[in-house]
Structures are given as C-alpha cells and as structure tokens.
Design an enzyme around this catalytic site. Sequence first.
Site, short mmCIF file in Angstrom:
data_model
loop_
_atom_site.label_atom_id
_atom_site.label_comp_id
_atom_site.label_asym_id
_atom_site.label_seq_id
_atom_site.Cartn_x
_atom_site.Cartn_y
_atom_site.Cartn_z
N GLY A 57 35.47 52.14 25.07
CA GLY A 57 36.78 52.26 24.43
C GLY A 57 36.87 53.61 23.75
N GLN A 62 39.89 60.06 18.16
CA GLN A 62 38.49 60.42 18.41
C GLN A 62 38.33 61.68 19.24
OE1 GLN A 62 37.37 56.24 19.77
NE2 GLN A 62 35.53 56.88 18.68
N HIS A 150 41.20 52.12 14.95
CA HIS A 150 41.14 53.59 14.98
C HIS A 150 42.53 54.19 14.82
CE1 HIS A 150 37.10 54.98 15.80
NE2 HIS A 150 36.92 54.13 16.79
NI NI Z 1 35.14 53.53 17.68
#
Ligand code: NI
Length: 181
Positions: A57, A62, A150
């Site tokens: 994932g 990120q 996230h």
């Molecule tokens: Ni993560």
Amino acid sequence: MSDKGKAAVAAHKIHAIVKYPDPVLSRPAEKVTEFNADLVELVAEMFESMYAAQGIGLAAPQIGISKQITVIDVSFKERPEDKLVLINPEISERKGKQFEEEGCLSLPDIREKVHRAAAVTVRAQDEFGEFFEVDGDELLARALQHEIDHLHGVLFIDRLSRLKRDLIYRRIRKLQKNGEW
Ligand code: NI
C-alpha cells in the site's frame, strides 16, 4: 509490429519514499478535483514505486504529494484484480475488531500491533473519477484503514499507546544520530 508487449512493461517514474518525521506525512491531504492524464500517470507511478519498495500500500503523501490518492495491492502482483486505486476515499462502515501487526514504508523496520476494525466498507473514486465501493476484511481491511489514515496525516504509530510510541521515537532518534535513518 505490435507494441502491446512494450506497453505492458513501460517504465514509470519511481518516486523516493518520504520517511517520518517529514511534515508532509502529518498534514491532511487535499481532495482530488481534476481527473486527467497526469493523474492516471501518477497512479501508475505510485504502483511502480510501491512495488519497488516492496510495499502492499502507498499513499500520495508518502511520495511528497499531499493529495487524497492511495494505491493498494495486498496480493503484491499475484492477482491483478487485487489492485486498488482509491481517490478521495471515505470509510462508510466499520465492523468488529482486529489487533494485528503493521509496518509502513515511511517507518522502515518498525512493526507493531495496531487496533483496527475487522472489516470496512470504503467509498472512493478511481483514477477516472468513477465512484465505487469496496469491502475488505483481514489484511485488506488493515491496508484500507492504514492508507486512508495517511491521507488524514495519521501514521500507525499515532494509534499506539503513549509508552510504545515513545519507545519508537527514541529508537528513531538513535538511528538518526547514527545516520541510519
Ligand atoms: Ni504507511
């Protein structure tokens, strides 16, 4: 001559993974409002970047992009139907409880058990703007909750007890000091 085979292996840009404590990871991501070719390419790049980092994932923050985009493949390339693109996702239903180990590409080598719902229903858009719903339990439910976190600036360590979190912070500071983070 066919270039179909070539298209299947066409390379997409591999993005570097942003590590904790980069502030982009703790910032709520913006909703996606434009669905265009750039977004389709970005999603392809996110899958490539996730596979390159051995992840199942990846959320856009990120790779330093504060937008509500996440990709998941709990089968890690084994089952094409498991590839999920979730844009502007929202959890519409949560059922039961589970307490299993999680890791995160932004927190390398750190694994801890996290309290999560056992099953979730998520409503999202795909990279073309089409709305859809997905149900997940077990690993997929964990991945959905972890990745959607996230997009709200929440990391799995934020869901641990104060004590466990402090131990992890200390471990990271030590690694940083040694130049290993
Ligand atoms: Ni993560």
